[in-house]
Design an enzyme around this catalytic site. Structure first.
Site, PDB file in Angstrom:
ATOM      1  N   ARG A  34      -3.617  -0.358   5.303  1.00 55.42           N
ATOM      2  CA  ARG A  34      -4.197  -1.438   4.489  1.00 55.42           C
ATOM      3  C   ARG A  34      -3.338  -2.686   4.367  1.00 55.42           C
ATOM      4  NH1 ARG A  34      -5.218   2.557  -0.381  1.00 55.42           N
ATOM      5  NH2 ARG A  34      -3.394   3.451   0.675  1.00 55.42           N
ATOM      6  N   CYS A  85       0.867  -1.192   0.000  1.00 65.61           N
ATOM      7  CA  CYS A  85       0.000   0.000   0.000  1.00 65.61           C
ATOM      8  C   CYS A  85       0.901   1.239   0.000  1.00 65.61           C
ATOM      9  CB  CYS A  85      -0.973  -0.015   1.173  1.00 65.61           C
ATOM     10  SG  CYS A  85      -0.198   0.066   2.797  1.00 65.61           S
TER      11      CYS A  85
HETATM   12  N1  PTR Z   1       3.060   7.856   4.563  1.00 66.40           N
HETATM   13  C1  PTR Z   1       2.211   8.981   4.307  1.00 66.40           C
HETATM   14  C2  PTR Z   1       0.920   8.852   4.996  1.00 66.40           C
HETATM   15  C3  PTR Z   1       0.168   7.575   4.784  1.00 66.40           C
HETATM   16  C4  PTR Z   1       0.160   6.640   5.781  1.00 66.40           C
HETATM   17  C5  PTR Z   1      -0.656   5.540   5.661  1.00 66.40           C
HETATM   18  C6  PTR Z   1      -1.454   5.406   4.557  1.00 66.40           C
HETATM   19  O1  PTR Z   1      -2.310   4.344   4.471  1.00 66.40           O
HETATM   20  P1  PTR Z   1      -1.830   2.903   3.999  1.00 66.40           P
HETATM   21  O2  PTR Z   1      -0.874   2.398   5.040  1.00 66.40           O
HETATM   22  O3  PTR Z   1      -3.078   2.106   3.899  1.00 66.40           O
HETATM   23  O4  PTR Z   1      -1.179   3.096   2.658  1.00 66.40           O
HETATM   24  C7  PTR Z   1      -1.443   6.337   3.537  1.00 66.40           C
HETATM   25  C8  PTR Z   1      -0.608   7.421   3.670  1.00 66.40           C
HETATM   26  C9  PTR Z   1       2.851  10.272   4.852  1.00 66.40           C
HETATM   27  O5  PTR Z   1       4.049  10.317   4.915  1.00 66.40           O
HETATM   28  O6  PTR Z   1       2.101  11.172   5.180  1.00 66.40           O
END
Ligand code: PTR
Length: 216
Positions: free
Chosen positions: A14, A8
């Site tokens: 996710r 993800c």
């Molecule tokens: N990593 C991103 C934020 C982010 C975190 C989790 C995310 O959801 P998932 O883990 O489901 O991809 C999406 C985006 C940031 O630096 O702001």
């Protein structure tokens, strides 16, 4: 043993939920699998979000020990199958790791019924063909080769026609191939995401079980 990598964005919502749910389901059904997860822009070492921990608890899973990690070449090489949460993740992975193209799918795409999956694959094939013919056309135009330009233009129109009609058929399927991001949302958003993953992973296990009995 089959090795599956879920991918993800941040590896805090996710894909870690998919990883933990899949590990539990496989163990319950006695299926031998190795599962890992990573994020295309993840930081290393972040915990799963609070809401993810809570909704996983409801499924009897202790999610507190999860630590995020970024996708790496080692992980990509390790995996037999890479399943992304969205088609954007799949595109990003295909650009960074073209050698992994034939083991790379979105989770929802991979568990589609065969007929739908074949249509999507045909659409991707037509897309590549279109790009190839377009590049050849540009080249012949620069060379001023008129007869070749005309025949390539006809070829391109034919491919575009097929592409458009197939696109109309599959756009409905494509619209449903992403697992939406619950990041920043309510606990209920996380619960819904968990349940979507749960249903898709059930289909994934069936598909893996069917293909292993076919291989026997
Ligand atoms: N990593 C991103 C934020 C982010 C975190 C989790 C995310 O959801 P998932 O883990 O489901 O991809 C999406 C985006 C940031 O630096 O702001």
């Amino acid at each position: 043993m089959k090795k599956i990598l879920f991918v993800c964005t941040g590896n805090t919502c996710r894909s870690p939920m998919a990883e933990a749910l899949m590990r539990k389901k496989a163990a319950e059904k006695g299926i031998e699998l190795e599962v890992r997860s990573a994020g295309v822009t993840a930081l290393d070492g972040a915990e799963a979000t609070e809401a993810a921990v809570r909704v996983m608890e409801e499924k009897g899973i202790d999610h507190r020990s999860h630590r995020s990690r970024a996708v790496s070449r080692d992980l990509v090489e390790w995996a037999d199958l890479i399943l992304t949460m969205t088609s954007d993740h799949r595109k990003m992975m295909a650009q960074s790791y073209p050698e992994a193209a034939d083991k790379l799918y979105t989770l929802k795409e991979y568990v589609l019924p065969d007929a739908d999956r074949e249509k999507l694959e045909e659409l991707q094939r037509l897309q590549v063909e279109l790009e190839t013919v377009r590049a050849m056309l540009e080249n012949e135009r620069e060379q001023g080769n008129r007869s070749r330009v005309e025949s390539l233009q006809k070829q391109m129109e034919e491919i575009e026609k097929k592409y458009r009609s197939l696109w109309r058929e599959v756009s409905g399927i494509l619209a449903r191939t992403d697992v939406p991001d619950p990041f920043g949302g309510s606990e209920e958003n996380y619960r819904q995401c968990r349940d979507v993953l749960d249903a898709e992973l059930e289909k994934l296990l069936n598909r893996l079980q069917n293909s292993s009995t076919e291989e026997r």
